[in-house]
Design a protein around this motif. Structure first.
Motif, mmCIF file in Angstrom:
data_model
loop_
_atom_site.group_PDB
_atom_site.id
_atom_site.type_symbol
_atom_site.label_atom_id
_atom_site.label_comp_id
_atom_site.label_asym_id
_atom_site.label_seq_id
_atom_site.Cartn_x
_atom_site.Cartn_y
_atom_site.Cartn_z
ATOM 1 N N PRO A 126 28.017 119.888 22.218
ATOM 2 C CA PRO A 126 27.943 121.343 22.254
ATOM 3 C C PRO A 126 28.669 121.942 21.049
ATOM 4 O O PRO A 126 28.539 123.109 20.740
ATOM 5 C CB PRO A 126 28.685 121.680 23.549
ATOM 6 C CG PRO A 126 29.622 120.540 23.778
ATOM 7 C CD PRO A 126 28.978 119.320 23.167
ATOM 8 N N HIS A 127 29.450 121.135 20.371
ATOM 9 C CA HIS A 127 30.335 121.658 19.338
ATOM 10 C C HIS A 127 30.461 120.614 18.234
ATOM 11 O O HIS A 127 29.476 120.126 17.718
ATOM 12 C CB HIS A 127 31.679 121.964 20.029
ATOM 13 C CG HIS A 127 32.555 122.882 19.269
ATOM 14 N ND1 HIS A 127 32.095 123.999 18.627
ATOM 15 C CD2 HIS A 127 33.895 122.847 19.047
ATOM 16 C CE1 HIS A 127 33.117 124.614 18.045
ATOM 17 N NE2 HIS A 127 34.209 123.930 18.284
ATOM 18 N N TYR A 128 31.697 120.235 17.914
ATOM 19 C CA TYR A 128 31.934 119.238 16.878
ATOM 20 C C TYR A 128 31.698 117.817 17.408
ATOM 21 O O TYR A 128 31.774 117.594 18.623
ATOM 22 C CB TYR A 128 33.388 119.305 16.414
ATOM 23 C CG TYR A 128 33.773 120.604 15.751
ATOM 24 C CD1 TYR A 128 33.025 121.109 14.688
ATOM 25 C CD2 TYR A 128 34.900 121.306 16.171
ATOM 26 C CE1 TYR A 128 33.396 122.293 14.067
ATOM 27 C CE2 TYR A 128 35.279 122.487 15.546
ATOM 28 C CZ TYR A 128 34.513 122.976 14.505
ATOM 29 O OH TYR A 128 34.888 124.132 13.898
ATOM 30 N N LEU A 129 31.513 116.880 16.479
ATOM 31 C CA LEU A 129 31.570 115.458 16.854
ATOM 32 C C LEU A 129 32.970 115.193 17.413
ATOM 33 O O LEU A 129 33.946 115.772 16.936
ATOM 34 C CB LEU A 129 31.311 114.564 15.637
ATOM 35 C CG LEU A 129 29.890 114.596 15.077
ATOM 36 C CD1 LEU A 129 29.798 113.706 13.831
ATOM 37 C CD2 LEU A 129 28.866 114.158 16.120
ATOM 38 N N GLU A 142 38.402 116.309 17.832
ATOM 39 C CA GLU A 142 37.167 116.991 17.405
ATOM 40 C C GLU A 142 37.139 117.032 15.880
ATOM 41 O O GLU A 142 38.135 117.388 15.248
ATOM 42 C CB GLU A 142 37.125 118.388 18.011
ATOM 43 C CG GLU A 142 37.012 118.305 19.526
ATOM 44 C CD GLU A 142 36.687 119.641 20.171
ATOM 45 O OE1 GLU A 142 36.560 120.644 19.456
ATOM 46 O OE2 GLU A 142 36.558 119.656 21.405
ATOM 47 N N ILE A 143 35.991 116.655 15.333
ATOM 48 C CA ILE A 143 35.892 116.489 13.874
ATOM 49 C C ILE A 143 35.198 117.705 13.261
ATOM 50 O O ILE A 143 33.993 117.880 13.398
ATOM 51 C CB ILE A 143 35.116 115.187 13.555
ATOM 52 C CG1 ILE A 143 35.828 113.990 14.205
ATOM 53 C CG2 ILE A 143 34.962 114.998 12.056
ATOM 54 C CD1 ILE A 143 35.010 112.718 14.225
ATOM 55 N N GLU A 144 35.985 118.505 12.568
ATOM 56 C CA GLU A 144 35.411 119.737 11.990
ATOM 57 C C GLU A 144 34.571 119.455 10.768
ATOM 58 O O GLU A 144 33.576 120.130 10.516
ATOM 59 C CB GLU A 144 36.554 120.667 11.569
ATOM 60 C CG GLU A 144 37.061 121.526 12.682
ATOM 61 C CD GLU A 144 38.139 122.480 12.213
ATOM 62 O OE1 GLU A 144 37.932 123.184 11.213
ATOM 63 O OE2 GLU A 144 39.197 122.486 12.871
ATOM 64 N N VAL A 166 34.397 98.557 5.553
ATOM 65 C CA VAL A 166 33.037 98.160 5.169
ATOM 66 C C VAL A 166 32.100 99.351 5.356
ATOM 67 O O VAL A 166 31.331 99.705 4.468
ATOM 68 C CB VAL A 166 32.558 96.966 6.019
ATOM 69 C CG1 VAL A 166 31.111 96.609 5.709
ATOM 70 C CG2 VAL A 166 33.471 95.760 5.789
ATOM 71 N N GLU A 167 32.178 99.989 6.517
ATOM 72 C CA GLU A 167 31.290 101.145 6.785
ATOM 73 C C GLU A 167 31.850 101.938 7.951
ATOM 74 O O GLU A 167 32.578 101.399 8.774
ATOM 75 C CB GLU A 167 29.865 100.643 7.080
ATOM 76 C CG GLU A 167 28.789 101.680 6.960
ATOM 77 C CD GLU A 167 28.939 102.596 5.733
ATOM 78 O OE1 GLU A 167 29.479 103.698 5.928
ATOM 79 O OE2 GLU A 167 28.520 102.216 4.640
ATOM 80 N N THR A 168 31.512 103.209 7.972
ATOM 81 C CA THR A 168 31.980 104.057 9.069
ATOM 82 C C THR A 168 30.819 104.364 10.013
ATOM 83 O O THR A 168 29.650 104.282 9.631
ATOM 84 C CB THR A 168 32.534 105.418 8.580
ATOM 85 O OG1 THR A 168 31.448 106.344 8.476
ATOM 86 C CG2 THR A 168 33.228 105.302 7.236
ATOM 87 N N GLY A 169 31.163 104.791 11.210
ATOM 88 C CA GLY A 169 30.154 105.180 12.192
ATOM 89 C C GLY A 169 29.790 106.657 12.106
ATOM 90 O O GLY A 169 29.156 107.189 13.023
ATOM 91 N N LEU A 170 30.200 107.334 11.019
ATOM 92 C CA LEU A 170 29.752 108.714 10.797
ATOM 93 C C LEU A 170 28.473 108.648 9.968
ATOM 94 O O LEU A 170 28.503 108.144 8.834
ATOM 95 C CB LEU A 170 30.840 109.514 10.073
ATOM 96 C CG LEU A 170 32.099 109.782 10.904
ATOM 97 C CD1 LEU A 170 33.236 110.292 10.030
ATOM 98 C CD2 LEU A 170 31.805 110.769 12.034
ATOM 99 N N PHE A 171 27.382 109.099 10.534
ATOM 100 C CA PHE A 171 26.085 109.069 9.842
ATOM 101 C C PHE A 171 25.801 110.505 9.383
ATOM 102 O O PHE A 171 25.532 111.388 10.210
ATOM 103 C CB PHE A 171 24.981 108.557 10.779
ATOM 104 C CG PHE A 171 24.993 107.066 10.953
ATOM 105 C CD1 PHE A 171 26.156 106.385 11.257
ATOM 106 C CD2 PHE A 171 23.811 106.331 10.800
ATOM 107 C CE1 PHE A 171 26.169 105.000 11.417
ATOM 108 C CE2 PHE A 171 23.812 104.948 10.953
ATOM 109 C CZ PHE A 171 24.989 104.277 11.271
#
Ligand code: 5RP
Length: 255
Positions: A149-152, A213-215, A231-236
């Motif tokens: 509904p808002h931020y990740l 919460e990630i702004e 190696v990699e992040t889970g933020l797509f």
């Protein structure tokens, strides 16, 4: 040969959540897969994408589509999706042979209003990111719980999954907490404490980092990537074209 069952006529599954996942996945395939122009198909990981592979498998068995779908080459994002491709009678390929993918379908742990995602709940995020960023069209399939509904970080409380080189996990966890402000950064463990850290398909570890919460997920993604050992992040970020959310009443919301 069996004609493809229409989504409206499907008998209900025992669990409404499974119904929601299946409806989202079937609709996403029906509305986005072009059997005549798409040749290389990315298949992601998780419990929702199971129904994507199942639906493409149904196209394969329909006379109208067999000649196209039998030539599809499907690129997996890990062991589970490799098996899904084979179990549904589809042809398996590799990203080394096909670095450009026409369309990819994958699940998500959370999707915000700008179609930024958290992925990696199933510990496959490096290969999922490789496949999704190699795809001309990346479609997310999910149930209603995944829509933020808002931020990740609003619905998904387990933190951002981060794949790290095993020898660097203590250093990365330290940097996530001390340099980037994670409330907690923990290496993901197997079934029991004795089992030790989960090992990814690429022989790495996963750290789950709780940022609340990630702004600004774009900035956070870059900051995490700059840490030595990541190696990699889970933020797509800026990658998904559309997301299909299945509801428990059988409706689907497309974002
Ligand atoms: C695996 C993933 C999955 O796509 C994500 O966890 C969603 O899974 P599900 O469809 O079971 O809810 O990112 O690493």
């Amino acid at each position: 040969m069996a004609p493809i069952p229409s989504v409206e006529d499907l008998p209900h599954l025992a669990n409404p959540l499974e119904d929601a996942k299946r409806t989202a996945a079937y609709r996403a395939v029906d509305e986005n897969l072009n059997v005549e122009t798409h040749k290389i198909i990315g298949i992601g990981s998780g419990s929702t994408v199971v129904y994507v592979a199942e639906r493409i498998g149904q196209y394969l068995l329909d006379d109208k589509y067999t000649k196209f779908v039998s030539k599809f080459i499907c690129i997996p994002t890990g062991f589970q999706s490799r098996k899904l491709i084979l179990d549904n009678g589809l042809q398996l390929g590799s990203i080394e042979q096909h670095p450009v993918i026409d369309i990819a379908f994958d699940g998500a742990d959370e999707v915000d209003a700008n179609l930024q995602l958290i992925k990696g709940g199933g510990a496959c995020q490096f290969q999922e990111k490789l496949v999704s960023t190699s795809s001309k069209l990346f479609i997310v399939v999910a149930d209603y719980r995944k829509k933020s509904p808002h931020y990740l970080g609003t619905n998904w409380k387990q933190g951002v999954p981060i794949e790290v080189v095993p020898s660097a996990y203590v250093r990365v966890a330290h940097d996530l907490e001390n340099l980037l402000g994670a409330k907690k950064a923990v290496v993901r463990q197997g079934g029991s404490a004795k089992a030790g850290p989960i090992v990814t398909d690429n022989n790495n570890f996963i750290i789950d980092a709780d940022f609340g919460e990630i702004e600004d997920p774009k900035k956070l993604n870059i900051d995490i990537k700059l840490l030595v050992g990541v190696v990699e992040t889970g933020l797509f970020i800026d990658n998904a074209e559309k997301a299909y959310f299945g509801n428990s009443d059988g409706s689907v919301e497309v974002q």
